[in-house]
Design an enzyme around this catalytic site. Sequence first.
Site, PDB file in Angstrom:
ATOM      1  N   ASN A   7       5.515   4.997  10.202  1.00 38.16           N
ATOM      2  CA  ASN A   7       4.048   4.619   9.802  1.00 38.16           C
ATOM      3  C   ASN A   7       4.628   5.393   8.074  1.00 38.16           C
ATOM      4  O   ASN A   7       5.369   5.133   7.594  1.00 38.16           O
ATOM      5  CB  ASN A   7       2.355   5.170   9.976  1.00 38.16           C
ATOM      6  N   ASP A  13       0.149  -6.532  14.110  1.00 39.78           N
ATOM      7  CA  ASP A  13      -0.128  -5.920  12.470  1.00 39.78           C
ATOM      8  C   ASP A  13       1.036  -4.496  12.192  1.00 39.78           C
ATOM      9  O   ASP A  13       1.017  -3.737  11.762  1.00 39.78           O
ATOM     10  CB  ASP A  13      -1.103  -4.866  12.746  1.00 39.78           C
ATOM     11  N   TRP A  53       0.691  -1.410   0.029  1.00 38.02           N
ATOM     12  CA  TRP A  53      -0.365   0.128  -0.227  1.00 38.02           C
ATOM     13  C   TRP A  53       1.132   1.112   0.409  1.00 38.02           C
ATOM     14  O   TRP A  53       0.023   2.338  -0.368  1.00 38.02           O
ATOM     15  CB  TRP A  53      -1.453  -0.252   1.562  1.00 38.02           C
TER      16      TRP A  53
HETATM   17 CA    CA Z   1      -2.409  -2.996   8.093  1.00 38.21          CA
END
Ligand code: CA
Length: 580
Positions: free
Chosen positions: A411, A317, A257
């Site tokens: 992130n 995650d 992503w």
């Molecule tokens: Ca994720």
Amino acid sequence: MQKIVIASLAGMSFLTLAHGTEVTSAMLKNAATDTSNVLSFGIGSEGQRYSPLTQVNSKNVSKLVPAWSFSFGGEKQRGQESQPVIHNGKMFVTASYSRIFAIDMKTGQKLWKYEHRLPDGIMPCCDVVNRGAALFGNLVIFGTLDAQLVALNQDTGKVVWKEKIDDYAAGYSMTAAPLIADGVLLTGVSGGEFGIVGRVEARNPLTGELLWTRPTVEGHMGYRYDKDGKAIENGISGTLNKTWPGDLWKTGGASTWMGGTYDAKTGLAYFGTGNPAPWNSHLRPGDNLYSSSTVALDVKTGQIKWAYQNTPNDSWDFDGANEFVTFDMDGKRYGGKADRNGFFYVIDANNGKLQNAFPFVKKITWASSIDLKTGRPNFIPANRPGDPTKGEEGKKGSTVFAAPAFLGAKNQMPMAYSQQTGLFYVPANEWGMDIWNEPISYKKGGAYLGAGFTIRPLFDDYIGALRAIDPKTGKIVWEVKNTAPLWGGVMSTAGGLVFYGTPEGFLKAVDAKTGKELWKFQTGSGVVAPPVTWQDGDTQYVAVVSGWGGAVPLWGGEVAKKVNFLEQGGSVWVFKLSSK
Ligand code: CA
């Protein structure tokens, strides 16, 4: 007579411009040193975000003033994570809800805008953001929240081609800037929270025609496409069922992503991959390749040349989607990666061999270290959330406190590397979470987590910290703390500066050697996007997008409550020295 002269001059200049304005592979190859443009995300496909410009420097940056500001307008705002690209006197900047604007780079005047018509059922997990566009030929190309790619004419904003990447109703979307590598358009997909299958796709950037696909979940078939668009099998990614039990690989996540980086020196494109799906790791014993990894791809063939897995059998995650930034050290080509899991990795960019791995945040609970011999983490088994089938009433597994939180030690906000200092500048966050597992089964378009969580700050006085990291020693050379979590990117310059934004609304410049704050400007909303710089004529410009949002207000738990006073917005700011 006069009219004719003007017409003929205009005609000549048009011919010259038409020739000189096409963005070519050669230009993209040298984008990192082309100071008069910003031709790609990452300020060069390697993603170093380092500019050789020196007009704005540590001595005069205090004199940086706004040149212009442009509002994205609209009734809806939300997070603005976009990096502008600049070419031929125009700035191309994407905005929330799959919008893109072309702006006159000198005056700030709008040239055109394109608003993608989004269907009702889109499922972006983490806000309606977009991170930027790619330039090739006379096209500007970007991805949309309903998983399409749109290529527009740079001069007119007219759609030249449009391609559907996948089914948004199954959870697919696109938020990353596309990457052009050796003349090929490379894109990933978002949707790891919905059990999609991650992949990298290669296209002809001028036509949108598909060249090859490479799934990032082990067991799936890759394809290449002939001139008529016919799919030809191009080898399975890895080995079926080797690291995935039963049928779970069919909905295995590992979304690409954040897009990728490309290094012309190695000829490889590097894509980070997200979490294996679902989050509940007890359902999928095994490493679950190629989730939470860096995958290096041969751009010509679509084959995986090497893969390094940051978090095998990920249970937190810890998307390994973070950017792999190539750089020179001791005469070799390496890649640096500040992973969501809290470790910074230095890896041989040619063969994927681990050179070094060290923490870049204060608290890591899931592993004690990374074994440099085997490349594998030394897990702390007690700190993995419990198996729900062994919990009370068989409904919920035991809760653990885990750090970093799933929003990551870092992130989406890209770091920078400075060729001047040899340091990486990493926007890090210190937070943890209570996390537990629950039973889950796959349902198309439904959240596919099998986990619950609450994010908590670790310290009272700060969450964010911009850290200067030495990739050789693993030492943190300096840090600047920030009350709110950092969510914007970083840029370094040969002017001895590091620029970064804060959710509190500031674009700041600090000394690259010491971290000393030298300048700041309040943009009116939170900065969650990476800055850029370029020179036009005799003037160096710095630009950043402002607009608070992204994943933190949506998923931040206790942290979200601490930052709920921040206001939304949507604008791009451009700065220059007051003397210019
Ligand atoms: Ca994720």
